[in-house]
Design a protein around this motif. Sequence first.
Motif, PDB file in Angstrom:
ATOM      1  N   PHE A  28       0.800  -1.175   0.133  1.00 42.74           N
ATOM      2  CA  PHE A  28      -0.042   0.231  -0.075  1.00 42.74           C
ATOM      3  C   PHE A  28       0.850   1.420   0.019  1.00 42.74           C
ATOM      4  O   PHE A  28       1.848   1.450   0.813  1.00 42.74           O
ATOM      5  CB  PHE A  28      -0.913   0.003   1.181  1.00 42.74           C
ATOM      6  CG  PHE A  28      -2.116   1.063   1.221  1.00 42.74           C
ATOM      7  CD1 PHE A  28      -3.135   0.990   0.454  1.00 42.74           C
ATOM      8  CD2 PHE A  28      -1.555   2.408   1.553  1.00 42.74           C
ATOM      9  CE1 PHE A  28      -4.110   2.024   0.459  1.00 42.74           C
ATOM     10  CE2 PHE A  28      -2.293   3.375   1.778  1.00 42.74           C
ATOM     11  CZ  PHE A  28      -3.731   3.283   0.974  1.00 42.74           C
ATOM     12  N   PHE A  73      -6.544  16.307   3.431  1.00 42.21           N
ATOM     13  CA  PHE A  73      -6.355  15.150   2.217  1.00 42.21           C
ATOM     14  C   PHE A  73      -7.422  14.483   2.237  1.00 42.21           C
ATOM     15  O   PHE A  73      -8.265  14.416   2.900  1.00 42.21           O
ATOM     16  CB  PHE A  73      -4.907  14.395   2.514  1.00 42.21           C
ATOM     17  CG  PHE A  73      -5.064  13.173   3.658  1.00 42.21           C
ATOM     18  CD1 PHE A  73      -5.525  11.990   3.289  1.00 42.21           C
ATOM     19  CD2 PHE A  73      -4.861  13.539   4.929  1.00 42.21           C
ATOM     20  CE1 PHE A  73      -5.662  11.082   4.344  1.00 42.21           C
ATOM     21  CE2 PHE A  73      -5.067  12.659   6.152  1.00 42.21           C
ATOM     22  CZ  PHE A  73      -5.484  11.133   5.626  1.00 42.21           C
ATOM     23  N   GLY A  75      -8.972  10.484   0.456  1.00 39.10           N
ATOM     24  CA  GLY A  75      -8.590   9.243   0.007  1.00 39.10           C
ATOM     25  C   GLY A  75      -9.782   8.526  -1.072  1.00 39.10           C
ATOM     26  O   GLY A  75     -10.778   8.585  -0.455  1.00 39.10           O
ATOM     27  N   TYR A 139      -5.116   3.866  -5.707  1.00 38.03           N
ATOM     28  CA  TYR A 139      -5.519   4.465  -4.734  1.00 38.03           C
ATOM     29  C   TYR A 139      -5.028   6.101  -5.089  1.00 38.03           C
ATOM     30  O   TYR A 139      -4.117   6.264  -5.511  1.00 38.03           O
ATOM     31  CB  TYR A 139      -4.911   4.192  -3.405  1.00 38.03           C
ATOM     32  CG  TYR A 139      -5.200   4.877  -2.165  1.00 38.03           C
ATOM     33  CD1 TYR A 139      -6.379   4.783  -1.536  1.00 38.03           C
ATOM     34  CD2 TYR A 139      -4.362   6.047  -1.684  1.00 38.03           C
ATOM     35  CE1 TYR A 139      -6.750   5.536  -0.346  1.00 38.03           C
ATOM     36  CE2 TYR A 139      -5.054   6.889  -0.599  1.00 38.03           C
ATOM     37  CZ  TYR A 139      -6.036   6.492   0.226  1.00 38.03           C
ATOM     38  OH  TYR A 139      -6.389   7.226   1.037  1.00 38.03           O
ATOM     39  N   ARG A 141      -4.770  10.007  -3.888  1.00 42.52           N
ATOM     40  CA  ARG A 141      -4.540  10.944  -2.615  1.00 42.52           C
ATOM     41  C   ARG A 141      -4.596  12.327  -2.918  1.00 42.52           C
ATOM     42  O   ARG A 141      -3.436  12.722  -3.743  1.00 42.52           O
ATOM     43  CB  ARG A 141      -3.336  10.390  -2.121  1.00 42.52           C
ATOM     44  CG  ARG A 141      -2.628  11.295  -0.860  1.00 42.52           C
ATOM     45  CD  ARG A 141      -3.742  11.669   0.275  1.00 42.52           C
ATOM     46  NE  ARG A 141      -4.188  10.382   0.716  1.00 42.52           N
ATOM     47  CZ  ARG A 141      -3.751  10.001   1.812  1.00 42.52           C
ATOM     48  NH1 ARG A 141      -2.620  10.428   2.415  1.00 42.52           N
ATOM     49  NH2 ARG A 141      -4.299   8.996   2.355  1.00 42.52           N
ATOM     50  N   TYR A 171      -5.369  -3.316   1.912  1.00 35.73           N
ATOM     51  CA  TYR A 171      -4.702  -2.819   2.738  1.00 35.73           C
ATOM     52  C   TYR A 171      -4.394  -3.653   4.151  1.00 35.73           C
ATOM     53  O   TYR A 171      -3.445  -3.545   4.525  1.00 35.73           O
ATOM     54  CB  TYR A 171      -5.699  -1.500   3.410  1.00 35.73           C
ATOM     55  CG  TYR A 171      -5.157  -0.447   4.395  1.00 35.73           C
ATOM     56  CD1 TYR A 171      -4.192   0.366   3.663  1.00 35.73           C
ATOM     57  CD2 TYR A 171      -5.100  -0.542   5.692  1.00 35.73           C
ATOM     58  CE1 TYR A 171      -3.432   1.507   4.466  1.00 35.73           C
ATOM     59  CE2 TYR A 171      -4.646   0.619   6.513  1.00 35.73           C
ATOM     60  CZ  TYR A 171      -3.753   1.461   5.798  1.00 35.73           C
ATOM     61  OH  TYR A 171      -3.111   2.300   6.631  1.00 35.73           O
ATOM     62  N   LYS A 196     -10.497  15.631   7.518  1.00 39.41           N
ATOM     63  CA  LYS A 196      -9.242  14.677   7.386  1.00 39.41           C
ATOM     64  C   LYS A 196      -7.981  15.741   7.367  1.00 39.41           C
ATOM     65  O   LYS A 196      -7.692  15.984   6.505  1.00 39.41           O
ATOM     66  CB  LYS A 196      -9.157  14.131   6.029  1.00 39.41           C
ATOM     67  CG  LYS A 196     -10.352  12.859   6.066  1.00 39.41           C
ATOM     68  CD  LYS A 196     -10.194  11.987   4.712  1.00 39.41           C
ATOM     69  CE  LYS A 196      -9.125  10.962   4.589  1.00 39.41           C
ATOM     70  NZ  LYS A 196      -9.363   9.721   5.488  1.00 39.41           N
ATOM     71  N   TYR A 201      -4.092  12.003  11.799  1.00 38.98           N
ATOM     72  CA  TYR A 201      -3.407  10.787  11.677  1.00 38.98           C
ATOM     73  C   TYR A 201      -2.152  10.884  12.377  1.00 38.98           C
ATOM     74  O   TYR A 201      -1.663   9.662  13.032  1.00 38.98           O
ATOM     75  CB  TYR A 201      -3.368  10.522  10.232  1.00 38.98           C
ATOM     76  CG  TYR A 201      -4.655  10.452   9.627  1.00 38.98           C
ATOM     77  CD1 TYR A 201      -5.162   9.348   9.313  1.00 38.98           C
ATOM     78  CD2 TYR A 201      -5.302  11.688   9.182  1.00 38.98           C
ATOM     79  CE1 TYR A 201      -6.482   9.212   8.736  1.00 38.98           C
ATOM     80  CE2 TYR A 201      -6.727  11.665   8.750  1.00 38.98           C
ATOM     81  CZ  TYR A 201      -7.180  10.371   8.560  1.00 38.98           C
ATOM     82  OH  TYR A 201      -8.419  10.359   8.107  1.00 38.98           O
ATOM     83  N   THR A 235      -8.034   4.325  11.253  1.00 38.42           N
ATOM     84  CA  THR A 235      -8.027   5.423  10.418  1.00 38.42           C
ATOM     85  C   THR A 235      -9.721   4.892   9.790  1.00 38.42           C
ATOM     86  O   THR A 235      -9.949   5.554   8.839  1.00 38.42           O
ATOM     87  CB  THR A 235      -7.228   5.324   9.369  1.00 38.42           C
ATOM     88  OG1 THR A 235      -7.169   4.107   8.604  1.00 38.42           O
ATOM     89  CG2 THR A 235      -6.024   5.635   9.669  1.00 38.42           C
ATOM     90  N   GLY A 301     -13.555   1.844   5.487  1.00 42.29           N
ATOM     91  CA  GLY A 301     -12.853   3.344   4.917  1.00 42.29           C
ATOM     92  C   GLY A 301     -12.321   3.060   3.386  1.00 42.29           C
ATOM     93  O   GLY A 301     -12.542   1.766   3.083  1.00 42.29           O
ATOM     94  N   THR A 302     -11.990   3.905   2.818  1.00 35.09           N
ATOM     95  CA  THR A 302     -11.551   3.763   1.433  1.00 35.09           C
ATOM     96  C   THR A 302     -10.492   3.174   1.349  1.00 35.09           C
ATOM     97  O   THR A 302     -10.613   2.040   0.570  1.00 35.09           O
ATOM     98  CB  THR A 302     -11.245   5.318   0.831  1.00 35.09           C
ATOM     99  OG1 THR A 302     -12.301   5.913   1.135  1.00 35.09           O
ATOM    100  CG2 THR A 302     -10.756   5.086  -0.623  1.00 35.09           C
ATOM    101  N   ALA A 303      -9.280   3.167   1.984  1.00 30.81           N
ATOM    102  CA  ALA A 303      -8.175   2.238   1.995  1.00 30.81           C
ATOM    103  C   ALA A 303      -8.466   0.775   2.346  1.00 30.81           C
ATOM    104  O   ALA A 303      -8.151  -0.035   1.468  1.00 30.81           O
ATOM    105  CB  ALA A 303      -7.038   3.069   2.769  1.00 30.81           C
TER     106      ALA A 303
HETATM  107  C1  COI Z   1      -8.490   6.108   3.710  1.00 30.78           C
HETATM  108  O1  COI Z   1      -9.032   5.086   4.005  1.00 30.78           O
HETATM  109  O2  COI Z   1      -8.447   6.599   2.506  1.00 30.78           O
HETATM  110  C2  COI Z   1      -7.683   6.886   4.625  1.00 30.78           C
HETATM  111  O3  COI Z   1      -7.610   8.066   4.658  1.00 30.78           O
HETATM  112  C3  COI Z   1      -6.939   6.105   5.509  1.00 30.78           C
HETATM  113  C4  COI Z   1      -5.540   6.338   5.218  1.00 30.78           C
HETATM  114  C5  COI Z   1      -4.878   7.299   6.334  1.00 30.78           C
HETATM  115  C6  COI Z   1      -4.507   5.092   4.797  1.00 30.78           C
END
Ligand code: COI
Length: 356
Positions: A28, A73, A75, A139, A141, A171, A196, A201, A235, A301-303
């Motif tokens: 990741f 940020f 994701g 992914y 960002r 992940y 975010k 974090y 997260t 979560g997204t990740a």
């Molecule tokens: C996401 O799930 O996209 C997050 O923001 C977690 C990330 C910090 C890996």
Amino acid sequence: MSTATLHIDITKTAHSRLPGLDINNLPFGKVFSDHMFIAEYADGQWSKSRIVPFGNLELSPASSMMHYGQAIFEGMKAYRSDNGDVLLFRPLENQKRLNRSALRMAMPEVPEEVFMEGLVELLKLDQNWVPAGDGRSLYIRPFLIATDDYIGVKPSDTYMFLIITTPVGNYYDHPLKVKVEHTFFRAVEGGVGYVKASGNYGRSLYPTSLAKKDGYDQLIWTDAREHKFVEESGTMNLMFVINNTLITPQLRDTILAGITRESVLAIARDWNVNVEERKISVDEISDAFDNGTLQEAFGTGTAATIAHISEIGYNGRNLVLPVLTPESLSKRISKEMDNIRRKRTDDIHNWVYRVC
Ligand code: COI
């Protein structure tokens, strides 16, 4: 979507790194695609939108982001459908959330055309970086940083918005062992837990590292006042299935409004599953474990998408959850989410956005 068209200067890389990508080994966030999108904010205007080869930035060491954490940020992920299309999942929700974060951190909003057109052009250019196959995605960002070279404490006058992308696999590669945290906290009322902000974090790393020393993968964060009610895990947003009811902490200013969270709840409601968004105490969870009604626990979560929790450490005990079956609610929702994201099933909510 806005119809304004953004002018984007494009400089392509002369040396694509794609041939060196090992699709079967996608740790990741370690390998980045060939290009990145950048836009700059100064004098109240967004300009200088460009796509350039992925590379280092030149910033003043006095940049306010480095000193006072004016940095936020998002994701998101792009998926490859079975017929080769590149698809995004609810991208405008990320743009709106970025702007909620921006407001809270005294930063300028990123207009829809800068966010969406920058993203779409970048994905079109790097479309071959979107890996095919279940569990794989690109992914994305997007992030916004303050760039004034000024050491005084005030909102920056200049900013940079960037989008970088990284092809990823899962992940987490195993169900999670999580520990209920009752010394440290992630967020407090009136704070920035619902956005975010990068600092959310960073501040989580030390408590998480202590839990890791005790053999846990992640923490369950509890409320800052009493450490009585669960809030998030690592997260991710946090969900439980107790007595066939899907229960998740209701949104408040200490909890991120996860897009995966909201999508999971929507699917559950479509299926007439009983859903409760409310405060849930750690004692309620441990009582449900003791009386045999705690069926599932998972993070969203997204990740991580949907990350199953196999053990919860609480009060010196390890609550070992029942083993999941293909019929478990989180397994079925996870499969449905994947089918929607890859357009293998009807997208009744209109969540999927085709890039190319
Ligand atoms: C996401 O799930 O996209 C997050 O923001 C977690 C990330 C910090 C890996």
